[in-house]
Scaffold this active site. Structure first.
Site, short mmCIF file in Angstrom:
data_model
loop_
_atom_site.label_atom_id
_atom_site.label_comp_id
_atom_site.label_asym_id
_atom_site.label_seq_id
_atom_site.Cartn_x
_atom_site.Cartn_y
_atom_site.Cartn_z
N ARG A 1 -9.83 -1.49 12.22
CA ARG A 1 -10.10 -0.33 11.35
C ARG A 1 -10.89 -0.75 10.09
O ARG A 1 -11.85 -0.12 9.71
CB ARG A 1 -8.77 0.29 10.94
CG ARG A 1 -8.96 1.50 10.09
CD ARG A 1 -7.67 2.23 9.96
NE ARG A 1 -7.84 3.29 9.00
CZ ARG A 1 -6.91 4.15 8.71
NH1 ARG A 1 -5.77 4.08 9.32
NH2 ARG A 1 -7.13 5.08 7.83
N ARG A 2 -10.43 -1.87 9.48
CA ARG A 2 -11.12 -2.38 8.28
C ARG A 2 -12.57 -2.76 8.60
O ARG A 2 -13.50 -2.45 7.87
CB ARG A 2 -10.43 -3.64 7.76
CG ARG A 2 -9.38 -3.50 6.70
CD ARG A 2 -9.91 -2.96 5.39
NE ARG A 2 -9.78 -1.51 5.36
CZ ARG A 2 -8.62 -0.88 5.18
NH1 ARG A 2 -7.53 -1.55 5.00
NH2 ARG A 2 -8.58 0.43 5.19
N HIS B 1 -13.77 -13.66 -4.07
CA HIS B 1 -14.26 -14.92 -3.48
C HIS B 1 -15.69 -15.16 -3.93
O HIS B 1 -16.36 -16.05 -3.43
CB HIS B 1 -14.22 -14.85 -1.94
CG HIS B 1 -12.98 -14.22 -1.43
ND1 HIS B 1 -12.91 -12.90 -1.06
CD2 HIS B 1 -11.74 -14.72 -1.28
CE1 HIS B 1 -11.69 -12.61 -0.67
NE2 HIS B 1 -10.95 -13.68 -0.81
N ASP C 1 -1.27 -2.06 -4.32
CA ASP C 1 -2.69 -2.18 -3.96
C ASP C 1 -3.37 -0.85 -4.27
O ASP C 1 -2.73 0.20 -4.29
CB ASP C 1 -2.83 -2.45 -2.45
CG ASP C 1 -2.49 -3.89 -2.07
OD1 ASP C 1 -2.26 -4.71 -2.96
OD2 ASP C 1 -2.44 -4.16 -0.85
N MET C 2 -4.67 -0.89 -4.45
CA MET C 2 -5.41 0.37 -4.65
C MET C 2 -6.15 0.70 -3.35
O MET C 2 -6.93 -0.09 -2.85
CB MET C 2 -6.39 0.24 -5.82
CG MET C 2 -7.02 1.55 -6.21
SD MET C 2 -5.82 2.84 -6.67
CE MET C 2 -5.48 2.41 -8.38
N LYS D 1 -13.34 -5.98 -6.27
CA LYS D 1 -14.59 -5.18 -6.20
C LYS D 1 -14.32 -3.81 -5.57
O LYS D 1 -14.92 -2.82 -5.96
CB LYS D 1 -15.64 -5.93 -5.37
CG LYS D 1 -16.26 -7.11 -6.10
CD LYS D 1 -17.41 -7.72 -5.30
CE LYS D 1 -18.00 -8.91 -6.02
NZ LYS D 1 -18.99 -9.63 -5.21
N GLY D 2 -13.44 -3.76 -4.58
CA GLY D 2 -13.20 -2.50 -3.86
C GLY D 2 -13.72 -2.61 -2.44
O GLY D 2 -14.86 -3.00 -2.22
N LYS E 1 0.87 -1.18 0.00
CA LYS E 1 0.00 0.00 0.00
C LYS E 1 0.90 1.23 0.00
O LYS E 1 1.77 1.36 0.87
CB LYS E 1 -0.90 0.00 1.22
CG LYS E 1 -1.97 -1.07 1.13
CD LYS E 1 -2.94 -1.04 2.26
CE LYS E 1 -4.06 -2.04 2.02
NZ LYS E 1 -3.59 -3.38 1.60
N GLN F 1 -10.59 -1.17 -9.17
CA GLN F 1 -11.72 -1.59 -8.33
C GLN F 1 -13.03 -1.48 -9.12
O GLN F 1 -13.37 -0.40 -9.62
CB GLN F 1 -11.80 -0.69 -7.09
CG GLN F 1 -10.56 -0.78 -6.20
CD GLN F 1 -10.29 0.53 -5.46
OE1 GLN F 1 -10.40 1.61 -6.05
NE2 GLN F 1 -9.90 0.45 -4.21
N ARG G 1 -4.61 -6.35 -11.16
CA ARG G 1 -5.56 -7.10 -10.34
C ARG G 1 -6.90 -6.39 -10.44
O ARG G 1 -6.97 -5.16 -10.32
CB ARG G 1 -5.10 -7.12 -8.89
CG ARG G 1 -6.13 -7.72 -7.93
CD ARG G 1 -5.83 -7.42 -6.47
NE ARG G 1 -4.55 -7.93 -6.06
CZ ARG G 1 -3.79 -7.38 -5.10
NH1 ARG G 1 -4.19 -6.29 -4.48
NH2 ARG G 1 -2.62 -7.90 -4.79
#
Ligand SMILES: Cc1cc2nc3c(=O)[nH]c(=O)nc-3n(C[C@H](O)[C@H](O)[C@H](O)COP(=O)(O)OP(=O)(O)OC[C@H]3O[C@@H](n4cnc5c(N)ncnc54)[C@H](O)[C@@H]3O)c2cc1C
Length: 305
Positions: free
Chosen positions: A280-281, A218, A125-126, A178-179, A91, A154, A175
């Site tokens: 946090r996520r 997934h 990563d985005m 979905k985001g 990141k 994304q 890659r």
């Protein structure tokens, strides 16, 4: 469901860290480098490729950004010396994107140079939308140094189709996911089916232009649909890979894809930052709490990883 998810998030701070670790552990590949590297070796033995991610983001000082850059650099050395089948997925905010363009660019170039030295690969990563344009710009800067660098688009972002349109060519490595971030409704699709449709369009556009696509999802519907499309359109197996997060229970699907000669890359996050990062996520995206609970139920009832 939303209410239950929010309730779960609300009570997390009242549980001891050791209790939360029980739930987080299937998704985190250890705290130390050695723990993670042995997980990677095991996954390689089972036939999976790996993308390694040190958990964390948004560092506050240049010192921290340098430390993370150095840790990632050393990982390239470890991957080579242990002959692991793994690359790195980073990141940009973790290596100083909030501290100014020059700081993050300098650290990115160090890692790109290191990837080049080891003939390995580096994925950016985005993160959330304020970083999208700059991430693409930095990706282009890294490409000037070494062509084995990739990015992420994304499917929930309105802009992604136009980004894919302008970036994709035979040497583009992307890659598609979905985001994960909560964004303003003006710039993202909110509808589940619409995000799937956009995801499919992005993957098809990239593959039709000869780009290498990491199908990161997934969602079994998406995986099956795209795999059928890939077979019907004779897309070579060297042009795509499936990517999943470590610990998401979908063993049967992955084993079937592996058996049919597809490349599967497991995204392996690790590190001592696991608690803050996971909480946090979860707070940002309460849907994750529901996923974790349903995955625990799957593990108990279906006995699969
Ligand atoms: C390899 C990889 C790399 C990623 N990189 C990025 C990135 O750079 N930027 C970004 O914004 N997002 C990234 N993501 C996250 C992604 O954008 C989605 O938020 C996430 O994958 C959920 O979407 P889905 O396609 O799996 O479908 P969903 O419909 O959301 O999920 C399908 C099913 O998968 C399971 N599941 C999904 N996610 C999780 C989870 N986290 N934990 C447990 N179970 C889960 C659940 O059972 C769920 O029902 C990445 C995902 C993967 C797999």
């Amino acid at each position: 469901m939303k209410l239950i998810n929010n309730l779960l998030i609300g009570i997390i701070p009242f549980f001891p860290k050791s209790f939360i670790k029980i739930f987080a552990s299937p998704y985190i590949a250890g705290i130390t480098d050695d723990e993670m590297l042995s997980t990677v070796a095991n996954l390689n033995q089972e036939g999976y490729d790996v993308a390694i991610d040190i958990l964390g983001e948004h560092v506050n000082t240049e010192k921290e950004a340098t430390e993370i850059t150095n840790r990632y650099s050393k990982l390239y050395d470890e991957i080579s010396s242990r002959a692991l089948n793994a690359n790195l997925s980073i990141k940009l905010t973790h290596i100083g994107q909030d501290l100014g363009y020059d700081v993050v660019k300098n650290n990115l170039m160090i890692l790109t140079e290191k990837a080049k030295e080891h003939k390995n690969f580096l994925r950016l990563d985005m993160e959330n939308s304020p970083y999208t344009s700059e991430t693409i710009k930095l990706y282009k800067e890294a490409l000037e140094l070494y062509d084995n660098v990739g990015i992420v688009l994304q499917a929930y972002m309105h802009r992604s189709i136009s980004d894919m349109d302008s970036l994709s060519n035979a040497s583009f490595n992307c890659r598609v996911c979905k985001g994960i971030y909560i964004e303003n409704k003006d710039i993202v699709y909110d509808d589940y089916q619409k995000i799937r449709e956009n995801y499919i369009e992005l993957v098809k556009m990239g593959l039709e232009r000869g780009s290498y696509i990491g199908i990161a999802s997934h969602d079994e519907y998406l995986i099956n649909y795209l795999y059928e499309w890939i077979k019907n359109n004779s897309i070579p197996k060297t042009q795509y890979e499936f990517q999943v997060l470590h610990g998401v229970p979908m063993k049967k699907t992955l084993e079937k894809l592996l058996k049919e000669g597809n490349k599967i890359r497991i995204y392996v996050p690790y590190g001592d930052n696991w608690y803050d990062y996971s909480v946090r996520r979860l707070k940002e995206n309460p849907k994750m709490a529901g996923y974790i609970i349903s995955n625990i139920v799957k593990r108990i009832f279906y006995f699969y990883k």
